[in-house]
Design a protein around this motif. Structure first.
Motif, PDB file in Angstrom:
ATOM      1  N   PRO A   1      -9.952  48.017  49.099  1.00 16.22           N
ATOM      2  CA  PRO A   1     -11.066  49.002  48.853  1.00 16.22           C
ATOM      3  C   PRO A   1     -11.173  50.242  49.417  1.00 16.22           C
ATOM      4  O   PRO A   1     -10.474  50.324  50.708  1.00 16.22           O
ATOM      5  N   HIS A   2     -11.452  51.385  48.764  1.00 13.39           N
ATOM      6  CA  HIS A   2     -11.622  52.607  49.635  1.00 13.39           C
ATOM      7  C   HIS A   2     -12.810  53.404  49.022  1.00 13.39           C
ATOM      8  O   HIS A   2     -13.601  52.718  48.200  1.00 13.39           O
ATOM      9  N   LEU A   3     -13.265  54.375  49.715  1.00 13.37           N
ATOM     10  CA  LEU A   3     -14.210  55.292  49.466  1.00 13.37           C
ATOM     11  C   LEU A   3     -14.619  55.782  48.046  1.00 13.37           C
ATOM     12  O   LEU A   3     -15.540  55.881  47.419  1.00 13.37           O
TER      13      LEU A   3
ATOM     14  N   THR B   1     -17.323  54.343  33.803  1.00 17.49           N
ATOM     15  CA  THR B   1     -16.597  54.636  34.944  1.00 17.49           C
ATOM     16  C   THR B   1     -15.263  53.927  34.832  1.00 17.49           C
ATOM     17  O   THR B   1     -15.009  53.168  33.885  1.00 17.49           O
ATOM     18  N   THR B   2     -14.147  54.455  35.514  1.00 19.70           N
ATOM     19  CA  THR B   2     -13.152  53.483  35.202  1.00 19.70           C
ATOM     20  C   THR B   2     -13.156  52.227  36.000  1.00 19.70           C
ATOM     21  O   THR B   2     -13.951  51.842  36.753  1.00 19.70           O
ATOM     22  N   ILE B   3     -12.421  51.249  35.455  1.00 18.68           N
ATOM     23  CA  ILE B   3     -12.227  49.987  35.899  1.00 18.68           C
ATOM     24  C   ILE B   3     -11.557  49.782  37.236  1.00 18.68           C
ATOM     25  O   ILE B   3     -10.303  50.184  37.152  1.00 18.68           O
ATOM     26  N   PRO B   4     -12.066  49.512  38.256  1.00 18.63           N
ATOM     27  CA  PRO B   4     -11.529  49.574  39.645  1.00 18.63           C
ATOM     28  C   PRO B   4     -10.284  48.453  39.720  1.00 18.63           C
ATOM     29  O   PRO B   4     -10.748  47.319  39.233  1.00 18.63           O
ATOM     30  N   TYR B   5      -9.237  48.342  40.159  1.00 22.06           N
ATOM     31  CA  TYR B   5      -8.273  47.301  40.096  1.00 22.06           C
ATOM     32  C   TYR B   5      -8.543  46.410  41.555  1.00 22.06           C
ATOM     33  O   TYR B   5      -8.721  46.944  42.543  1.00 22.06           O
ATOM     34  N   VAL B   6      -9.073  45.335  41.204  1.00 22.53           N
ATOM     35  CA  VAL B   6      -9.843  44.488  42.151  1.00 22.53           C
ATOM     36  C   VAL B   6      -8.871  43.959  43.356  1.00 22.53           C
ATOM     37  O   VAL B   6      -9.155  43.482  44.295  1.00 22.53           O
ATOM     38  N   TYR B   7      -7.753  43.881  43.001  1.00 23.02           N
ATOM     39  CA  TYR B   7      -6.695  43.501  44.213  1.00 23.02           C
ATOM     40  C   TYR B   7      -5.981  44.734  44.874  1.00 23.02           C
ATOM     41  O   TYR B   7      -5.211  44.197  45.885  1.00 23.02           O
TER      42      TYR B   7
END
Length: 55
Positions: free
Chosen positions: A19-21, A10-16
């Protein structure tokens, strides 16, 4: 017959970012796909994570 191998990432979500669905949807879809292939007897490696470093 040799079991097929699958590598799902999976892609790495940008933690800053807020958050969204989409963050959760991608993880759930990847997990569902990995479980499906495991159920069919295939070897599966699922890789997911974040870019957050522990301090």
């Amino acid at each position: 017959m040799t079991a097929r191998r699958r590598y799902i990432t999976t892609t790495i979500p940008y933690v800053y970012a807020r958050p969204h669905l989409g963050f959760a949807l991608e993880l759930v879809q990847a997990d569902t796909l990995a479980r499906h292939h495991r159920h069919r007897g295939e070897q599966v490696r699922l890789l997911s994570g974040t870019d957050r470093t522990l301090r």
